[in-house]
Design an enzyme around this catalytic site. Structure first.
Site, PDB file in Angstrom:
ATOM      1  N   ASP A 106       0.867  -1.172   0.000  1.00 41.55           N
ATOM      2  CA  ASP A 106       0.000   0.000   0.000  1.00 41.55           C
ATOM      3  C   ASP A 106       0.909   1.228   0.000  1.00 41.55           C
ATOM      4  OD1 ASP A 106       0.911   0.292   2.630  1.00 41.55           O
ATOM      5  OD2 ASP A 106      -1.083   0.274   3.534  1.00 41.55           O
TER       6      ASP A 106
ATOM      7  N   GLY B 126      -2.240  -5.575   8.228  1.00 44.49           N
ATOM      8  CA  GLY B 126      -3.364  -5.685   7.296  1.00 44.49           C
ATOM      9  C   GLY B 126      -3.007  -6.477   6.059  1.00 44.49           C
ATOM     10  N   GLU B 127      -1.809  -6.276   5.556  1.00 42.39           N
ATOM     11  CA  GLU B 127      -1.363  -6.988   4.370  1.00 42.39           C
ATOM     12  C   GLU B 127      -1.311  -8.496   4.625  1.00 42.39           C
ATOM     13  OE1 GLU B 127      -0.552  -2.839   4.014  1.00 42.39           O
ATOM     14  OE2 GLU B 127       0.036  -4.211   5.612  1.00 42.39           O
TER      15      GLU B 127
ATOM     16  N   HIS C 138       9.428 -23.656  10.311  1.00 48.64           N
ATOM     17  CA  HIS C 138       8.306 -24.311  10.983  1.00 48.64           C
ATOM     18  C   HIS C 138       6.975 -24.139  10.267  1.00 48.64           C
ATOM     19  CE1 HIS C 138      10.416 -24.344  15.183  1.00 48.64           C
ATOM     20  NE2 HIS C 138      11.171 -24.851  14.208  1.00 48.64           N
TER      21      HIS C 138
END
Length: 143
Positions: free
Chosen positions: A8, A70-71, A98
């Protein structure tokens, strides 16, 4: 390696620098934007990166924002995506060892440029351990 990248407005500067860093390492990049610091909605740029990884058009994906939260959330809405929000080398290493993270999310407001590059480098170079972790990864995509 084919790598999809997007950000963004709050992650735009690091995206551009990370794109150049990855290109210098010889990776093939697909940039899904944004292309300026003008305010945009992060799902419009994180989701296409995740879709490219989910379709196997890219082997890995990198998304960037102000915090990266948010991404990562937008990317992880897709089945088969394991996007790790990383803030240091150990979080990047464990995300691969992991969790077999096929995407990484970084927050431009949270880490330095140098840290971002090192985090991406470690994430790219670290192998998935498999073994007991494989079963856990498979549980993520149960419907």
């Amino acid at each position: 390696m084919k790598i999809a990248i997007g950000s963004d407005h709050a992650g735009f500067s690091y995206k551009e620098k990370t794109r150049r860093f990855l290109g210098a390492l010889g990776h093939e990049l697909k940039d899904f934007g944004t292309h300026s610091e003008e305010p945009v909605d992060y799902p419009l740029f994180s989701r296409p990166v995740a879709e490219a990884v989910a379709r196997s058009d890219a082997e890995r994906g990198v998304v960037l924002g102000g915090s990266g939260n948010g991404e990562a959330m937008a990317a992880n809405r897709l089945k088969g995506i394991r996007c790790a929000l990383c803030w240091n080398l150990e979080s990047a290493r464990l995300a691969r060892q992991h969790n077999d993270a096929n995407m990484i999310s970084l927050g431009q407001r949270m880490i330095s440029e140098e840290q971002a590059f090192e985090i991406v480098r470690v994430w790219l170079e670290t192998e998935f351990e498999g073994g007991r972790h494989q079963r856990r990864i498979q549980l993520l995509d149960l419907e």
